[in-house]
Write an enzyme that holds these catalytic residues in place. Structure first.
Site, short mmCIF file in Angstrom:
data_model
loop_
_atom_site.label_atom_id
_atom_site.label_comp_id
_atom_site.label_asym_id
_atom_site.label_seq_id
_atom_site.Cartn_x
_atom_site.Cartn_y
_atom_site.Cartn_z
N CYS A 101 7.61 4.74 -2.24
CA CYS A 101 6.72 5.84 -1.88
C CYS A 101 5.29 5.50 -2.31
CB CYS A 101 7.19 7.12 -2.59
SG CYS A 101 6.15 8.55 -2.25
N CYS A 104 4.29 7.90 -5.34
CA CYS A 104 4.85 7.89 -6.70
C CYS A 104 5.67 6.65 -7.06
CB CYS A 104 5.69 9.14 -6.90
SG CYS A 104 7.24 9.09 -5.97
N CYS A 149 9.86 12.82 -0.13
CA CYS A 149 10.23 12.13 -1.36
C CYS A 149 10.76 13.12 -2.40
CB CYS A 149 9.00 11.41 -1.90
SG CYS A 149 9.23 10.66 -3.51
N CYS A 152 7.98 13.11 -5.66
CA CYS A 152 6.64 13.71 -5.60
C CYS A 152 6.52 14.77 -4.49
CB CYS A 152 5.57 12.64 -5.42
SG CYS A 152 5.57 11.86 -3.79
N CYS A 172 12.23 7.93 10.92
CA CYS A 172 10.97 7.52 11.52
C CYS A 172 9.88 7.78 10.47
CB CYS A 172 10.74 8.35 12.78
SG CYS A 172 9.26 7.89 13.67
ZN LIG Z 1 7.03 10.03 -3.85
#
Ligand SMILES: [Zn+2]
Length: 187
Positions: A101, A104, A149, A152, A172
């Site tokens: 990510c 984070c 996510c 975060c 996607c």
């Molecule tokens: Zn994240």
């Protein structure tokens, strides 16, 4: 004649049976493979890579996110924006490694989970387990499954059911919401 037709019918039936069993086995093998990809994802993580080791929530003020993220990443992760198709170099990324990510550093996908969907967005058929939450998105006059996510809360993309076997799923993902860490060499 009747008997012959019956035999023909039986032969056709057993052929279908064989074919069906074949598919079944293939699907079962595929299922195991996905589990293995999920279980062994760390094999694609570079030694000493800077990643989040838990999904423990990371909550920051919007002003802080603005400071930390590039404007394009902020727009996608914090405002559920969508990058223009074909703009992310990660769409064409084919090296072994891990996608984390951009907000984070939580590891989300590996290169073994990626496929070329031809959509212009990085696409994956499965994920590292437990790294996403989902919501139902009713924007654009249709119902889509949004995913974000787990650490975060950053928005990453939408899940569609037109992906490849064995999962049939297509995650996607916006490329700007990801950071790629190659297993070896430079990012
Ligand atoms: Zn994240």
């Amino acid at each position: 004649m009747i008997r012959r037709n019956l035999l023909k019918g039986l032969a056709a039936f057993s052929l279908m049976g064989v074919a069906a069993t074949g598919w079944g086995q293939k699907a079962a093998k595929g299922a195991v493979k996905v589990e293995e990809l999920q279980k062994n994802w760390k094999m694609l993580l570079a030694d000493g890579a800077d990643v989040a080791t838990t999904a423990e929530p990371l909550k920051l003020e919007n002003t802080e996110w603005r400071k930390r993220l590039k404007p394009e990443a902020y727009d996608v992760l914090r405002r559920e924006g969508t990058e223009r198709a074909g703009t992310s170099p990660l769409d064409r990324e084919k090296r072994p490694g891990v996608f984390v990510c951009a907000g984070c550093n939580l590891p989300l996908f590996t290169s073994a989970m990626k496929f070329d969907s031809g959509t212009g967005w990085p696409s994956f058929f499965t994920t590292i387990p437990g790294v996403f939450g989902t919501t139902t998105d009713r924007k654009l006059f249709m119902e889509r499954t949004e995913y974000h996510c787990a650490r975060c809360g950053g928005h990453h993309g939408h899940i569609f059911d037109d992906g490849p076997e064995p999962t049939g799923l297509r995650y996607c993902n916006n490329g700007v919401a990801l950071r790629f860490i190659p297993k070896t060499g430079k990012a």
